[in-house]
Design a protein around this motif. Structure first.
Motif, PDB file in Angstrom:
ATOM      1  N   TYR A  25     104.066  51.011 -40.635  1.00 15.87           N
ATOM      2  CA  TYR A  25     104.155  49.427 -41.256  1.00 15.87           C
ATOM      3  C   TYR A  25     103.792  49.366 -42.671  1.00 15.87           C
ATOM      4  O   TYR A  25     103.139  50.451 -43.187  1.00 15.87           O
ATOM      5  N   HIS A  56      99.279  39.137 -51.112  1.00 13.71           N
ATOM      6  CA  HIS A  56      98.547  39.769 -49.969  1.00 13.71           C
ATOM      7  C   HIS A  56      98.106  41.305 -50.422  1.00 13.71           C
ATOM      8  O   HIS A  56      98.303  41.570 -51.632  1.00 13.71           O
ATOM      9  N   MET A 100     101.381  33.770 -46.973  1.00 16.78           N
ATOM     10  CA  MET A 100     100.314  33.587 -46.132  1.00 16.78           C
ATOM     11  C   MET A 100      99.608  32.931 -46.881  1.00 16.78           C
ATOM     12  O   MET A 100      98.938  33.066 -47.955  1.00 16.78           O
ATOM     13  N   TRP A 120      92.523  46.152 -46.118  1.00 17.08           N
ATOM     14  CA  TRP A 120      93.766  46.181 -45.582  1.00 17.08           C
ATOM     15  C   TRP A 120      94.456  47.849 -45.693  1.00 17.08           C
ATOM     16  O   TRP A 120      95.038  48.192 -44.405  1.00 17.08           O
ATOM     17  N   GLU A 134     103.494  45.971 -44.075  1.00 20.10           N
ATOM     18  CA  GLU A 134     102.953  44.773 -44.399  1.00 20.10           C
ATOM     19  C   GLU A 134     102.297  44.134 -43.227  1.00 20.10           C
ATOM     20  O   GLU A 134     102.547  44.531 -41.967  1.00 20.10           O
ATOM     21  N   GLY A 135     101.486  43.106 -43.329  1.00 18.20           N
ATOM     22  CA  GLY A 135     101.208  41.973 -42.493  1.00 18.20           C
ATOM     23  C   GLY A 135      99.817  43.056 -41.357  1.00 18.20           C
ATOM     24  O   GLY A 135      99.188  43.911 -41.671  1.00 18.20           O
ATOM     25  N   LYS A 136     100.080  42.480 -40.123  1.00 20.42           N
ATOM     26  CA  LYS A 136      98.971  42.766 -39.259  1.00 20.42           C
ATOM     27  C   LYS A 136      99.023  44.316 -38.542  1.00 20.42           C
ATOM     28  O   LYS A 136      97.954  44.901 -38.499  1.00 20.42           O
TER      29      LYS A 136
END
Length: 716
Positions: free
Chosen positions: A190, A278, A1, A142, A192-194
């Protein structure tokens, strides 16, 4: 990303650089040369010096001094931008950048819609642009978002199983709940990510952003935050512009060099090899699992030269990169207009609100212009000059409008404009905003709402903040007992924890929740026919992370979740994302890591009625690196920074496993940090209309640009 990079200067260089030195600014006529190490970021030690005590450096990296006299007329001032080589830097603005990147086809000839005053028959309808709502979770990295998202889902599931998440459960209900969560890990949510679970994670847009600061002059001891310096030196000892410019040995003013500090420039830029691609990079978790990390990864990289909220919020509000402790000014301490001021210029309303003091760093960056975030008269003067349409938060210490200004709102020159509301034991929370229900910004009306401080019996600096159980009661109040020697050098820290409340119970009935306050802000500001800008901050996330306090942190995450949910309801009922743009982000990260069994641990504590114990009893609310620096550990390279931190941390290995998380790099003792980090943050958004996407990976995007040019002012 790829990253969006909003926290950069309007002076930029289109190249990626990486080396191993720090430069303190450069001359106008200088050329890049081989960098000279001035500071070892790993050991936190100064470089070798000559007998005179000066750093050995090349001619283009000379130590600076205060100018002894004014520069000659031919010498460039204010950065010398007119003579700066075009391949190095240039003056830019939002509209030129957006045109260059193809977001807009042409630059409008005016900031505001030209026909907004026209009432001619057949005139083209005025395009006022969108309402823009910026929600900032101070320090909301995050991993903080994931902690909040997991906690919310755990709480919801337990409630569906019949568990009282405030008091706990017993008997068959408790047994069934514990069985359901046995073996539950982060993989079940989750990794990773959103992610999902919080209201803003449902927004369509999701990107990463770096949070870089500037480096003017020498780094702080131990690289602890970026130095609070402008090109006039330390910002804490003078008002805006009231000092000599820094100069090199030839008497030439130093100018901004937008390269990375390790290439000899003035920017602390991100290194994806050392810090990860990330925020969820697997290397942050490998060490805790006993797995070797990648060769180039450095878990201490994100500890060095962190940004502060004043600096980052100023980049959001103005699009101009500045330094630590500076707000609404450039690196030469010259005022720069904020998006809220430009909103008001175009006839729109502009508002700020926070769960912490009204003129604390983040909200103040939208209404003030100061080289030093603790300059009380700058803060008060800035508020008076800007006169935001809506201002709400605590009014405590120096971080509030002046007493004279508030009195003027009551019975003075501002009484016709402002309605001044304040916490009152005779006024219930549900009735607090009754006096403004018939007010309209189009009639020139404005609102200031003060809580806490002198308006409360407790004198608290925060709005009420809750814990995991949302009761505002029963938390670990931790104070570290610091043992120092006769030279005031820290020797050790001993935990001293008691059970207290998040907020005085008797005052809760008088104070609206942040959800109610943002609902009232939107109701009031949306009466402006031209539209509005609102910045709303949940500031307690940052305060909780500084204290290594997960119970407070989860409560603050639930709070921002409620705030965004209220905003989304407003948007759904007021034109959707065709008429509104919503951005939810942070100003910086801290250094939190969740262990895989965090969901199970949290669920069991809630079931047992002990959710406050997600913060260990051995917590101290002290900053381990501050104490280590006071003991000159940053000058001792016999140990790593992580090992030094552990000497001033107080959590046991058992504590870390019992709460399934830790602050700081693995091995630093669980509560071994307590400061900001340079790790990239995330932005969730909707209604952006592609501005962020056009700037991803460009290394030159500003959230100010995203909001002001296309969405905000209606110029296409």
């Amino acid at each position: 990303m790829k990253f969006v990079t909003p926290l950069v200067s309007v002076l930029f260089l289109h190249e990626s650089v990486n080396s191993s030195s720090i430069r303190r600014g450069r001359r106008l006529d200088s050329k890049p040369s081989k960098p000279v190490p001035l500071f070892d970021a790993k050991a936190g030690k100064s470089s070798k010096t000559d007998k005179a005590g000066k750093s050995k450096a090349d001619d283009n990296n000379l130590p600076f001094s205060k100018a002894s006299k004014e520069p000659e007329p031919s010498s460039p001032q204010g950065g010398g931008l007119n003579t700066l080589p075009t391949h190095i830097a240039g003056i830019d603005n939002s509209f030129r950048l957006l045109k260059r990147e193809g977001v807009i086809d042409s630059i409008p000839n005016s900031l505001c819609p030209q026909n907004r005053e026209s009432d001619e028959e057949g005139a083209e309808p005025v395009n006022y642009g969108k309402n823009v709502i910026l929600i900032i979770g101070d320090g909301m990295g995050w991993e903080m978002i994931r902690a909040g998202a997991v906690a919310k889902q755990v709480i919801q599931e337990l409630e569906e199983m019949g568990v009282d998440t405030k008091e706990g459960a017993t008997g068959d209900i408790a047994a069934a709940a514990k069985e359901a969560f046995a073996g539950r890990t982060l993989d079940d949510y989750y990794t990773e990510g959103k992610g999902s679970g919080l209201s803003f994670q449902d927004l369509s847009g999701f990107n990463l952003m770096t949070t870089s600061t500037t480096m003017i002059g020498d780094p702080n001891p131990g690289n602890h935050y970026g130095p609070a310096n402008s090109f006039l030196g330390s910002v804490s000892d003078h008002d805006n512009g009231m000092a000599d410019l820094l100069v090199d040995a030839d008497g030439n003013p130093l100018v901004f060099d937008p390269r990375d500090i390790f290439e000899g420039g003035n920017m602390v830029l991100w290194d994806e090899k050392k810090g990860g691609m990330h925020p969820w990079d697997e290397n942050y978790y490998k060490a805790a699992m006993g797995v070797p990390t990648d060769e180039d990864f450095d878990p201490e990289f994100i500890l060095q030269h962190a940004i502060d909220s004043a600096n980052s919020a100023s980049a959001y509000s103005t699009g101009v990169k500045t330094g630590v402790n500076m707000m609404g000014v450039d690196l030469y301490e010259q005022p720069v207009r904020t998006i809220l001021q430009e909103a008001e210029t175009c006839g729109k309303s502009g508002g700020i609100m926070s769960s912490v003091p009204i003129l604390h760093a983040t909200p103040a960056a939208f209404v003030t212009h100061t080289n030093y975030r603790k300059n009380g008269h700058h803060l008060a003067d800035g508020f008076r000059e800007t006169e935001p349409t809506w201002a709400m938060g605590t009014c405590a210490s120096i971080y509030q409008p002046s007493s004279e200004l508030k009195q003027s709102m009551i019975n003075g020159s501002l009484a016709s404009k402002y309605t001044f509301l304040h916490q009152d034991p005779e006024v219930m929370a549900e009735n607090f905003y009754d006096p403004i229900q018939d007010l309209d910004p189009d009639d020139g009306k404005k609102v200031l709402a003060c809580f806490g401080g002198e308006y409360s019996t407790s004198g608290n600096d925060n709005m009420p903040y809750r814990g995991v159980d949302s009761t505002y009661l029963g938390r670990h109040c931790s104070v570290g007992i610091v043992d120092k020697d006769e030279d005031d050098v820290t020797l050790s820290i001993t935990p001293n924890t008691t059970i207290c409340n998040h907020w005085p119970e008797e005052e809760l009935k008088n104070i609206p929740k942040m959800r109610q306050s943002i609902e009232e802000a939107l109701k009031f500001l949306s009466k402006d026919d031209d539209g509005f800008f609102l910045m709303a901050e949940q500031g307690d996330i940052d305060w909780a992370a500084h204290a290594d306090h997960m119970d407070d942190l989860i409560g603050a995450m639930l709070d921002i979740d409620d705030m965004v949910d209220a905003v989304r309801t407003f948007i759904d009922e007021n034109g959707g994302y065709e008429k509104n743009a919503l951005y939810v982000t942070a100003d910086h990260d801290h250094y939190l890591t969740l262990l895989p069994h965090f969901p199970e641990v949290l669920a069991n504590l809630i079931i047992d009625g002990k959710s406050h114990e997600i913060t260990p009893f051995n917590n101290t609310n002290t900053n381990a690196w501050d104490e280590a620096i006071s003991a000159s550990r940053h000058e001792d390279d016999s140990k790593s920074q992580t090992e030094h931190l552990k000497d001033f941390a107080t959590w046991s290995d058992e504590d870390i496993q019992n709460v399934a998380h830790f602050f700081g790099p693995w091995g630093s003792g669980g509560n071994g940090w307590g400061s900001h980090s340079t790790r990239p943050i995330v932005i969730h958004h909707e209604g952006d209309d592609g501005c962020i996407g056009a700037l991803v990976g460009k290394g030159e995007g500003f959230l100010f640009i995203i909001m002001s040019s296309k969405n905000y002012y209606g110029n296409k």
